[in-house]
Design a protein around this motif. Structure first.
Motif, short mmCIF file in Angstrom:
data_model
loop_
_atom_site.label_atom_id
_atom_site.label_comp_id
_atom_site.label_asym_id
_atom_site.label_seq_id
_atom_site.Cartn_x
_atom_site.Cartn_y
_atom_site.Cartn_z
N MET A 149 0.84 -1.17 -0.33
CA MET A 149 -0.05 0.04 0.35
C MET A 149 1.55 1.18 -0.20
SD MET A 149 -2.53 1.77 2.83
CE MET A 149 -3.78 -0.39 2.72
N VAL A 150 0.93 2.16 -0.78
CA VAL A 150 1.30 3.57 -0.88
C VAL A 150 -0.38 4.69 -0.55
CG1 VAL A 150 2.32 4.74 -2.56
CG2 VAL A 150 2.91 2.12 -2.60
N GLN A 151 0.52 5.65 0.12
CA GLN A 151 -0.16 6.46 0.66
C GLN A 151 0.54 7.50 0.82
OE1 GLN A 151 -0.80 5.09 4.79
NE2 GLN A 151 -3.02 5.17 4.34
N LYS A 152 0.17 8.95 0.34
CA LYS A 152 0.84 9.67 0.21
C LYS A 152 -0.15 11.70 0.45
CE LYS A 152 4.35 8.73 -2.60
NZ LYS A 152 4.91 8.85 -3.65
N LYS A 153 0.31 11.91 0.99
CA LYS A 153 -0.05 13.45 1.67
C LYS A 153 0.06 14.49 0.24
CE LYS A 153 -0.91 12.71 6.16
NZ LYS A 153 -1.89 13.45 7.76
N ILE A 154 -1.11 15.52 0.19
CA ILE A 154 -0.58 16.30 -1.12
C ILE A 154 -1.28 17.79 -1.27
CG2 ILE A 154 0.02 14.57 -3.04
CD1 ILE A 154 -2.75 15.06 -4.48
N THR A 155 -0.91 18.55 -1.26
CA THR A 155 -2.46 19.70 -0.80
C THR A 155 -2.57 20.22 -2.73
OG1 THR A 155 -0.78 20.93 0.47
CG2 THR A 155 -2.07 22.41 -1.12
N VAL A 156 -4.24 19.75 -2.60
CA VAL A 156 -4.51 19.92 -4.01
C VAL A 156 -4.10 21.96 -4.67
CG1 VAL A 156 -7.22 20.47 -5.39
CG2 VAL A 156 -6.56 18.63 -3.61
N SER A 157 -4.75 21.38 -6.07
CA SER A 157 -3.77 22.52 -7.05
C SER A 157 -4.44 22.76 -8.03
CB SER A 157 -2.11 23.45 -7.22
OG SER A 157 -2.12 23.93 -7.52
N ILE A 158 -5.43 23.02 -8.35
CA ILE A 158 -6.08 22.11 -9.91
C ILE A 158 -7.33 23.78 -10.37
CG2 ILE A 158 -7.54 21.15 -11.26
CD1 ILE A 158 -7.12 18.70 -8.87
N PRO A 159 -6.68 25.35 -11.21
CA PRO A 159 -7.69 25.86 -11.41
C PRO A 159 -8.87 25.48 -11.71
CG PRO A 159 -5.85 25.83 -12.94
CD PRO A 159 -5.16 24.36 -11.80
N LYS A 160 -9.69 26.64 -11.17
CA LYS A 160 -11.30 25.76 -11.61
C LYS A 160 -11.66 24.74 -10.96
CE LYS A 160 -11.68 29.03 -14.98
NZ LYS A 160 -12.04 29.50 -16.50
N PHE A 161 -10.82 24.33 -9.91
CA PHE A 161 -11.40 23.14 -9.53
C PHE A 161 -13.15 22.76 -8.44
CE2 PHE A 161 -11.17 19.50 -6.17
CZ PHE A 161 -11.08 18.01 -6.99
N ASP A 162 -13.83 24.32 -8.78
CA ASP A 162 -15.11 23.68 -8.62
C ASP A 162 -15.69 23.46 -9.30
OD1 ASP A 162 -14.17 26.26 -9.77
OD2 ASP A 162 -16.34 27.45 -9.23
N GLU A 163 -15.73 23.03 -10.91
CA GLU A 163 -15.60 22.80 -11.85
C GLU A 163 -15.64 20.90 -11.74
OE1 GLU A 163 -14.73 24.10 -15.14
OE2 GLU A 163 -14.91 26.30 -14.36
N ALA A 164 -16.75 20.42 -12.36
CA ALA A 164 -16.74 18.98 -13.05
C ALA A 164 -15.85 18.67 -13.24
CB ALA A 164 -18.18 18.66 -13.00
N ARG A 165 -15.79 19.42 -14.68
CA ARG A 165 -14.26 17.98 -15.38
C ARG A 165 -13.23 17.91 -15.18
NH1 ARG A 165 -10.81 21.53 -16.74
NH2 ARG A 165 -9.00 21.42 -18.71
N PRO A 166 -12.33 18.71 -14.05
CA PRO A 166 -11.00 18.50 -12.85
C PRO A 166 -11.77 16.88 -12.42
CG PRO A 166 -11.85 20.79 -12.46
CD PRO A 166 -12.52 20.11 -13.82
N VAL A 167 -12.83 16.94 -11.64
CA VAL A 167 -12.77 15.94 -11.46
C VAL A 167 -14.06 15.31 -11.64
CG1 VAL A 167 -15.60 14.78 -9.28
CG2 VAL A 167 -14.03 17.41 -9.03
N ALA A 168 -14.18 15.23 -13.14
CA ALA A 168 -14.16 13.56 -14.11
C ALA A 168 -12.46 13.55 -14.57
CB ALA A 168 -15.03 14.16 -14.89
N GLU A 169 -11.71 13.89 -15.02
CA GLU A 169 -10.43 14.11 -15.39
C GLU A 169 -9.88 12.89 -14.40
OE1 GLU A 169 -8.59 16.81 -17.08
OE2 GLU A 169 -9.81 17.29 -18.15
N ILE A 170 -10.12 13.16 -12.52
CA ILE A 170 -9.21 12.75 -12.05
C ILE A 170 -9.75 10.77 -11.71
CG2 ILE A 170 -9.01 12.42 -9.21
CD1 ILE A 170 -9.35 15.30 -8.93
N VAL A 171 -11.30 10.89 -11.43
CA VAL A 171 -11.75 9.80 -11.91
C VAL A 171 -11.16 9.34 -13.38
CG1 VAL A 171 -14.09 8.39 -11.85
CG2 VAL A 171 -13.48 10.12 -10.56
N GLN A 172 -11.00 9.15 -13.97
CA GLN A 172 -10.59 8.75 -15.84
C GLN A 172 -9.44 8.16 -15.40
OE1 GLN A 172 -11.09 11.86 -18.49
NE2 GLN A 172 -13.20 11.22 -18.72
#
Length: 85
Positions: free
Chosen positions: A1-24
């Motif tokens: 198992m691998v676990q890493k902490k990150i700080t989110v830095s995505i422009p316009k993260f409130d839109e659905a597109r970045p979430v869809a790209e993360i899932v893809q």
């Protein structure tokens, strides 16, 4: 198992597109993947789960993966979520 902490830095993260790209991105890998934020642990391959997570820029989260390609999976997610597009 691998676990890493990150700080989110995505422009316009409130839109659905970045979430869809993360899932893809997560779905390209065989490993199971989760995002952990506070008391929530969400399947990174679930669009509804990811949308319910309600991530914000500059939020610290943990990415967890387990499986044959866990290192590559975590690195791909980290690269997407910490690179300004």
């Amino acid at each position: 198992m691998v676990q890493k902490k990150i700080t989110v830095s995505i422009p316009k993260f409130d839109e659905a597109r970045p979430v869809a790209e993360i899932v893809q991105t997560a779905s390209r890998f065989n490993s199971t993947m989760y995002f952990i934020s506070g008391s929530k642990k969400i399947n990174a391959k679930s669009i509804m789960g990811m949308m319910s997570l309600g991530l914000c820029n500059n939020e610290e989260i943990e990415v967890e993966a387990e499986g044959v390609d866990e290192n590559e999976a975590v690195e791909a997610i980290i690269n997407y979520m910490t690179t300004s597009n």
